[in-house]
Design a protein around this motif. Structure first.
Motif, PDB file in Angstrom:
ATOM      1  N   GLU A  40       2.988   3.993 -18.611  1.00 11.78           N
ATOM      2  CA  GLU A  40       3.056   4.290 -20.044  1.00 11.78           C
ATOM      3  C   GLU A  40       2.211   3.344 -20.881  1.00 11.78           C
ATOM      4  OE1 GLU A  40       7.200   4.340 -21.082  1.00 11.78           O
ATOM      5  OE2 GLU A  40       7.591   6.194 -19.956  1.00 11.78           O
ATOM      6  N   ARG A  41       2.073   2.091 -20.430  1.00  7.51           N
ATOM      7  CA  ARG A  41       1.314   1.100 -21.203  1.00  7.51           C
ATOM      8  C   ARG A  41       0.380   0.299 -20.294  1.00  7.51           C
ATOM      9  NH1 ARG A  41       2.901  -0.587 -26.162  1.00  7.51           N
ATOM     10  NH2 ARG A  41       0.786  -1.462 -26.104  1.00  7.51           N
ATOM     11  N   PRO A  42      -0.613   0.939 -19.703  1.00  6.64           N
ATOM     12  CA  PRO A  42      -1.513   0.220 -18.805  1.00  6.64           C
ATOM     13  C   PRO A  42      -2.292  -0.886 -19.504  1.00  6.64           C
ATOM     14  CG  PRO A  42      -2.362   2.408 -19.287  1.00  6.64           C
ATOM     15  CD  PRO A  42      -0.956   2.368 -19.809  1.00  6.64           C
ATOM     16  N   ASP A  43      -2.401  -0.794 -20.831  1.00  4.18           N
ATOM     17  CA  ASP A  43      -3.104  -1.832 -21.584  1.00  4.18           C
ATOM     18  C   ASP A  43      -2.389  -3.177 -21.531  1.00  4.18           C
ATOM     19  OD1 ASP A  43      -1.200  -0.214 -23.180  1.00  4.18           O
ATOM     20  OD2 ASP A  43      -1.615  -1.691 -24.761  1.00  4.18           O
ATOM     21  N   LEU A  44      -1.104  -3.167 -21.169  1.00  2.00           N
ATOM     22  CA  LEU A  44      -0.325  -4.403 -21.119  1.00  2.00           C
ATOM     23  C   LEU A  44      -0.347  -5.064 -19.745  1.00  2.00           C
ATOM     24  CD1 LEU A  44       2.892  -3.246 -23.047  1.00  2.00           C
ATOM     25  CD2 LEU A  44       0.849  -4.355 -23.980  1.00  2.00           C
ATOM     26  N   VAL A  45      -0.972  -4.407 -18.773  1.00  2.16           N
ATOM     27  CA  VAL A  45      -0.813  -4.816 -17.376  1.00  2.16           C
ATOM     28  C   VAL A  45      -2.142  -5.241 -16.760  1.00  2.16           C
ATOM     29  CG1 VAL A  45       0.028  -4.108 -15.109  1.00  2.16           C
ATOM     30  CG2 VAL A  45       1.141  -3.232 -17.182  1.00  2.16           C
ATOM     31  N   ARG A  46      -2.193  -6.487 -16.286  1.00  3.26           N
ATOM     32  CA  ARG A  46      -3.344  -6.980 -15.533  1.00  3.26           C
ATOM     33  C   ARG A  46      -3.249  -6.549 -14.072  1.00  3.26           C
ATOM     34  NH1 ARG A  46      -2.422 -11.995 -15.963  1.00  3.26           N
ATOM     35  NH2 ARG A  46      -3.809 -12.512 -17.681  1.00  3.26           N
ATOM     36  N   SER A  47      -2.057  -6.686 -13.514  1.00  2.05           N
ATOM     37  CA  SER A  47      -1.806  -6.264 -12.141  1.00  2.05           C
ATOM     38  C   SER A  47      -0.351  -5.850 -12.031  1.00  2.05           C
ATOM     39  CB  SER A  47      -2.123  -7.384 -11.139  1.00  2.05           C
ATOM     40  OG  SER A  47      -1.155  -8.427 -11.225  1.00  2.05           O
ATOM     41  N   LEU A  48      -0.057  -5.036 -11.023  1.00  2.00           N
ATOM     42  CA  LEU A  48       1.285  -4.504 -10.818  1.00  2.00           C
ATOM     43  C   LEU A  48       1.734  -4.792  -9.392  1.00  2.00           C
ATOM     44  CD1 LEU A  48       3.742  -2.638 -11.478  1.00  2.00           C
ATOM     45  CD2 LEU A  48       2.276  -0.693 -10.820  1.00  2.00           C
ATOM     46  N   THR A  49       2.902  -5.425  -9.250  1.00  2.00           N
ATOM     47  CA  THR A  49       3.506  -5.654  -7.936  1.00  2.00           C
ATOM     48  C   THR A  49       4.904  -5.071  -7.925  1.00  2.00           C
ATOM     49  OG1 THR A  49       2.248  -7.703  -7.570  1.00  2.00           O
ATOM     50  CG2 THR A  49       4.252  -7.380  -6.252  1.00  2.00           C
ATOM     51  N   MET A  50       5.201  -4.279  -6.914  1.00  2.00           N
ATOM     52  CA  MET A  50       6.541  -3.716  -6.737  1.00  2.00           C
ATOM     53  C   MET A  50       7.080  -4.163  -5.384  1.00  2.00           C
ATOM     54  SD  MET A  50       5.761   0.142  -8.145  1.00  2.00           S
ATOM     55  CE  MET A  50       4.017   0.076  -7.680  1.00  2.00           C
ATOM     56  N   ILE A  51       8.222  -4.831  -5.398  1.00  2.00           N
ATOM     57  CA  ILE A  51       8.859  -5.321  -4.178  1.00  2.00           C
ATOM     58  C   ILE A  51      10.058  -4.426  -3.882  1.00  2.00           C
ATOM     59  CG2 ILE A  51       9.949  -7.306  -3.068  1.00  2.00           C
ATOM     60  CD1 ILE A  51       8.531  -9.057  -5.228  1.00  2.00           C
ATOM     61  N   ASP A  52      10.015  -3.730  -2.749  1.00  2.00           N
ATOM     62  CA  ASP A  52      11.101  -2.814  -2.372  1.00  2.00           C
ATOM     63  C   ASP A  52      11.530  -1.902  -3.529  1.00  2.00           C
ATOM     64  OD1 ASP A  52      11.244  -3.988   0.211  1.00  2.00           O
ATOM     65  OD2 ASP A  52      13.417  -3.776   0.237  1.00  2.00           O
ATOM     66  N   PRO A  53      10.591  -1.196  -4.162  1.00  2.00           N
ATOM     67  CA  PRO A  53      10.989  -0.317  -5.276  1.00  2.00           C
ATOM     68  C   PRO A  53      11.826   0.848  -4.777  1.00  2.00           C
ATOM     69  CG  PRO A  53       8.721   0.117  -4.634  1.00  2.00           C
ATOM     70  CD  PRO A  53       9.158  -1.089  -3.857  1.00  2.00           C
ATOM     71  N   VAL A  54      12.935   1.103  -5.429  1.00  2.00           N
ATOM     72  CA  VAL A  54      13.853   2.158  -4.985  1.00  2.00           C
ATOM     73  C   VAL A  54      13.567   3.479  -5.709  1.00  2.00           C
ATOM     74  CG1 VAL A  54      15.685   0.667  -4.127  1.00  2.00           C
ATOM     75  CG2 VAL A  54      15.593   1.206  -6.573  1.00  2.00           C
ATOM     76  N   TYR A  55      12.321   3.905  -5.668  1.00  2.00           N
ATOM     77  CA  TYR A  55      11.914   5.146  -6.320  1.00  2.00           C
ATOM     78  C   TYR A  55      12.132   6.287  -5.317  1.00  2.00           C
ATOM     79  CZ  TYR A  55       9.002   7.942  -9.552  1.00  2.00           C
ATOM     80  OH  TYR A  55       8.530   8.871 -10.453  1.00  2.00           O
ATOM     81  N   PHE A  56      13.391   6.693  -5.167  1.00  2.00           N
ATOM     82  CA  PHE A  56      13.755   7.656  -4.139  1.00  2.00           C
ATOM     83  C   PHE A  56      13.164   9.039  -4.387  1.00  2.00           C
ATOM     84  CE2 PHE A  56      17.171   4.497  -3.569  1.00  2.00           C
ATOM     85  CZ  PHE A  56      16.934   4.217  -2.231  1.00  2.00           C
ATOM     86  N   ALA A  57      12.707   9.311  -5.589  1.00  2.00           N
ATOM     87  CA  ALA A  57      12.037  10.584  -5.841  1.00  2.00           C
ATOM     88  C   ALA A  57      10.786  10.706  -4.976  1.00  2.00           C
ATOM     89  CB  ALA A  57      11.682  10.703  -7.321  1.00  2.00           C
ATOM     90  N   VAL A  58      10.112   9.605  -4.708  1.00  2.00           N
ATOM     91  CA  VAL A  58       8.949   9.625  -3.813  1.00  2.00           C
ATOM     92  C   VAL A  58       9.397   9.949  -2.393  1.00  2.00           C
ATOM     93  CG1 VAL A  58       7.086   8.228  -2.821  1.00  2.00           C
ATOM     94  CG2 VAL A  58       7.631   8.024  -5.251  1.00  2.00           C
ATOM     95  N   TYR A  59      10.482   9.330  -1.965  1.00  2.00           N
ATOM     96  CA  TYR A  59      11.015   9.612  -0.625  1.00  2.00           C
ATOM     97  C   TYR A  59      11.353  11.091  -0.488  1.00  2.00           C
ATOM     98  CZ  TYR A  59      13.998   9.296   3.501  1.00  2.00           C
ATOM     99  OH  TYR A  59      14.545   9.465   4.740  1.00  2.00           O
ATOM    100  N   ARG A  60      11.998  11.644  -1.485  1.00  2.00           N
ATOM    101  CA  ARG A  60      12.375  13.056  -1.439  1.00  2.00           C
ATOM    102  C   ARG A  60      11.145  13.940  -1.400  1.00  2.00           C
ATOM    103  NH1 ARG A  60      16.472  14.393  -6.130  1.00  2.00           N
ATOM    104  NH2 ARG A  60      16.676  16.298  -4.908  1.00  2.00           N
ATOM    105  N   ALA A  61      10.117  13.595  -2.192  1.00  2.00           N
ATOM    106  CA  ALA A  61       8.910  14.409  -2.244  1.00  2.00           C
ATOM    107  C   ALA A  61       8.126  14.361  -0.934  1.00  2.00           C
ATOM    108  CB  ALA A  61       8.023  13.938  -3.395  1.00  2.00           C
ATOM    109  N   ASP A  62       8.196  13.230  -0.248  1.00  2.00           N
ATOM    110  CA  ASP A  62       7.347  13.031   0.927  1.00  2.00           C
ATOM    111  C   ASP A  62       8.055  13.227   2.255  1.00  2.00           C
ATOM    112  OD1 ASP A  62       5.485  12.407  -0.970  1.00  2.00           O
ATOM    113  OD2 ASP A  62       5.237  10.310  -0.405  1.00  2.00           O
ATOM    114  N   THR A  63       9.345  13.565   2.225  1.00  2.00           N
ATOM    115  CA  THR A  63      10.094  13.788   3.451  1.00  2.00           C
ATOM    116  C   THR A  63      10.099  15.273   3.785  1.00  2.00           C
ATOM    117  OG1 THR A  63      11.522  11.889   2.997  1.00  2.00           O
ATOM    118  CG2 THR A  63      12.320  13.485   4.600  1.00  2.00           C
ATOM    119  N   PRO A  64       9.620  15.659   4.953  1.00  2.00           N
ATOM    120  CA  PRO A  64       9.575  17.082   5.315  1.00  2.00           C
ATOM    121  C   PRO A  64      10.950  17.740   5.182  1.00  2.00           C
ATOM    122  CG  PRO A  64       8.369  15.765   6.918  1.00  2.00           C
ATOM    123  CD  PRO A  64       9.057  14.792   5.996  1.00  2.00           C
ATOM    124  N   GLY A  65      10.965  18.879   4.529  1.00  2.00           N
ATOM    125  CA  GLY A  65      12.218  19.603   4.341  1.00  2.00           C
ATOM    126  C   GLY A  65      13.035  19.109   3.170  1.00  2.00           C
TER     127      GLY A  65
END
Length: 279
Positions: free
Chosen positions: A113-138
């Motif tokens: 939403e605000r890339p102008d505020l970010v020099r770099s982005l680090t995510m440690i164990d992000p629990v974005y389970f929507a990605v898991y659901r999208a990428d898991t067969p079935g």
């Protein structure tokens, strides 16, 4: 520890170091900004690291159920650049943004939403389970990531049982009964924020995946997973890394709470990613 209104809620934060390079760290659920101490300390000469307490965590005000939890935390984070109404900006330029677990999903949303505020982005164990659901067969169960003991406790309204089960899966390895009574009571009070996070992290109610927002993100990005973290994390990190151009994907010793239990590995990958030394 300073306090002020950020994102419309009384917010407490702390700062590590007084160096010229700015960073914003966002902690995981059922913790506080102090959890960043082991990782932040080595960078204090080079950086000023700001870390705030989530609603109902640390010394920030309680979360009110009428507010979408991730939206509120994202607004709090973005408000650290705000001036006016008697307030000075805590952050002044693009920062190294770091988030752990739920905090990692907030960091990703803020970067989108605000890339102008970010020099770099680090995510440690992000629990974005929507990605898991999208990428898991079935397709995957919307409750993927939680064990049955947690789900059963939530269903019967047993906050302490839910907290115990959650900590057993996502905590730092200490048995529930070994925690102090105060710590157990605090986590029991906080546990409803886990369910409150579900629309964003499980159902993608912000539409970031559907809209292709990650593919358009043009910020140097690092994904970090603990070697002993729940297996969903590796799938999530690979999925996010595949969507963000040039993203790096690293594994460090330890489990989900590696920033607390095994900080040396996290420090090492941050040093490499940021191309800097730490004392």
């Amino acid at each position: 520890m300073p306090k002020d209104i950020r994102g419309g809620i009384e917010t407490y934060w702390r700062q590590f170091g007084q160096g010229p390079r700015e960073a914003l760290f966002i902690h995981c659920s059922l913790a506080s900004s102090g959890a960043w101490t082991p990782v932040a300390k080595p960078f204090e000469q080079a950086m000023t690291i700001t870390a705030f307490d989530l609603p109902s965590h640390g010394k920030s005000a309680p979360w009110e159920p009428q507010y979408d939890y991730q939206t509120l935390v994202t607004a709090m984070a973005a408000d650290f650049w705000t001036t006016g109404a008697g307030r000075e900006a805590v952050l002044t330029g693009p920062v190294d943004l770091v988030g752990h677990s739920f905090g990692g999903t907030v960091a990703l949303r803020l970067a989108v939403e605000r890339p102008d505020l970010v020099r770099s982005l680090t995510m440690i164990d992000p629990v974005y389970f929507a990605v898991y659901r999208a990428d898991t067969p079935g397709g995957a169960d919307p409750n993927e990531g939680h064990d049955q003991a947690y789900l059963d406790a939530v269903a019967r309204g047993d906050d302490e049982g839910a907290a115990k089960a959650f900590v057993g899966r996502w905590g730092d390895g200490r048995p529930w009964d070994s925690l102090t009574e105060e710590a157990r009571a605090k986590m029991t009070r906080q546990i409803k924020t886990i369910a409150a996070s579900s629309p964003a992290i499980n159902e993608d109610n912000t539409g970031m995946l559907a809209a292709g927002a990650l593919e358009r993100l043009d910020v140097p990005t690092l994904l970090v997973a603990g070697a002993d973290s729940p297996p969903h994390i590796a799938v999530i990190n690979a999925g996010i890394a595949r969507r963000i151009k040039g993203a790096q994907n690293k594994t460090v010793p330890g489990g989900h709470m590696a920033p607390v239990t095994d900080p040396d590995g996290v420090i090492a990958v941050l040093k490499e990613f940021w191309r800097m030394d730490a004392d």
